[in-house]
Design an enzyme around this catalytic site. Sequence first.
Site, short mmCIF file in Angstrom:
data_model
loop_
_atom_site.label_atom_id
_atom_site.label_comp_id
_atom_site.label_asym_id
_atom_site.label_seq_id
_atom_site.Cartn_x
_atom_site.Cartn_y
_atom_site.Cartn_z
N PHE A 59 0.85 -1.19 0.00
CA PHE A 59 0.00 0.00 0.00
C PHE A 59 0.89 1.24 0.00
O PHE A 59 1.73 1.42 0.89
CB PHE A 59 -0.90 0.01 1.24
CG PHE A 59 -1.81 -1.20 1.34
CD1 PHE A 59 -3.11 -1.16 0.86
CD2 PHE A 59 -1.36 -2.39 1.92
CE1 PHE A 59 -3.95 -2.26 0.96
CE2 PHE A 59 -2.19 -3.49 2.02
CZ PHE A 59 -3.49 -3.44 1.53
N VAL B 226 2.48 -1.77 4.33
CA VAL B 226 2.10 -0.37 4.21
C VAL B 226 3.36 0.49 4.26
O VAL B 226 4.17 0.35 5.19
CB VAL B 226 1.15 0.03 5.37
CG1 VAL B 226 0.69 1.46 5.21
CG2 VAL B 226 -0.04 -0.93 5.44
N CYS B 227 3.54 1.35 3.28
CA CYS B 227 4.72 2.22 3.27
C CYS B 227 4.68 3.15 4.47
O CYS B 227 3.76 3.95 4.63
CB CYS B 227 4.78 3.05 1.99
SG CYS B 227 6.10 4.30 2.06
N ILE B 228 5.70 3.04 5.31
CA ILE B 228 5.67 3.78 6.57
C ILE B 228 5.75 5.30 6.35
O ILE B 228 5.05 6.06 7.03
CB ILE B 228 6.79 3.28 7.53
CG1 ILE B 228 6.67 3.95 8.90
CG2 ILE B 228 8.17 3.49 6.94
CD1 ILE B 228 7.48 3.27 9.99
N ALA C 290 2.46 6.52 5.12
CA ALA C 290 1.44 6.34 6.16
C ALA C 290 1.56 7.42 7.24
O ALA C 290 0.56 8.05 7.60
CB ALA C 290 1.57 4.95 6.78
#
Lengths: 130, 125, 96
Positions: A39, A77-79, A82
């Site tokens: 994501f 999820v790309c930190i 995010a």
Amino acid sequence: MRYAILLLGGPYSAQAAHSALRFARAVLARGHRLEGVFFYHDGVQNAARLMAPPQDEPHLVDGWVGLNAEQGVPLMVCIAAALRRGLMDEREATRHGKQGHSVEAPFELTGLGQLVDLGLGCDRLVTFGP
Amino acid sequence: MTDVPPYHGDLLVILRHGPHGSSLLREGLDAALVAAAFGRDVSLLFMGEGISALVRDQQVGPLGQKGTAATLQMLEMYDIDRLLVDGEGLAGLGLAPRDLMLPVEVLDSSAMAVQPKVHRLVLTF
Amino acid sequence: MLLHILNRSPLSSLVYRQAIATMGTEDRLLLIEDGVQGALPTLVRHFEALEGRLFALREDLVARGLAGKCDASVQVVDVDGFVELTEEAERTVSWY
């Protein structure tokens, strides 16, 4: 074959998440392996723990979680994307001095290196854009 | 699957969006930089509005939004030196290579059509 | 052979031109989401260079009331056919 999905579209504001979820199920139904869903961009909002759509609409978080529970598909999820958008797990919330958290397992916050490894390590990466 | 083309690189990142208007350009560049930092061979292809990312004299936004010019200056440090630009798109903006902040390779239509084929992975932003 | 995937209508975005510009002579294009509008007889001319290599996703046509309104040159596939197209292609490129 080993598949991966890159999702860039936010939940409910673009069709991308619905398309990606449907594609993911079709990939698995044809006997392929889904190595992960990554994501990124507005797609990170698909990991919002507090998502509460009306009951007569598909629940996207439940859809992703089901994919993980039934088939063990990693939800990455790309930190960086995010955190900018207010999405963080308990650990990041503590680190940033925030009360409450907006992301929980099985979604995992991770770096873009995972996207590169996923994309170059699998046979097919399919992107669903916003 | 009859002819396997000679690969030019691991990853082609296609950049179609300009600076400031959305985060797609920045997020595409971030993916490229990380791939390069992991030792992957990365090419960038600027198309349409995305070509405006290379225009000189860009500034931060009025609220201090960073834009992408500083990131582009770091490409060389990451060994990303294959910067491809759609020639038709460049002309469409009324620009020439001398108007751009970095040296680029301008592609004609036949060169454009082979780029996705000669990279192992293509990401569009 | 690569599979390009387009989710925008030619009425709202020129990204279809960029997709076509990067396509090789064997590559295929699949229209999904709002992109399926491009399969209508009045709009399919934008894709005339792709004769025989243009596909549209059935579920997105049905959802929009456009099933059965496609140009005869467009090959309609369901999501299973979408996966099959990705199996046959060496890789995919998405345009949005």
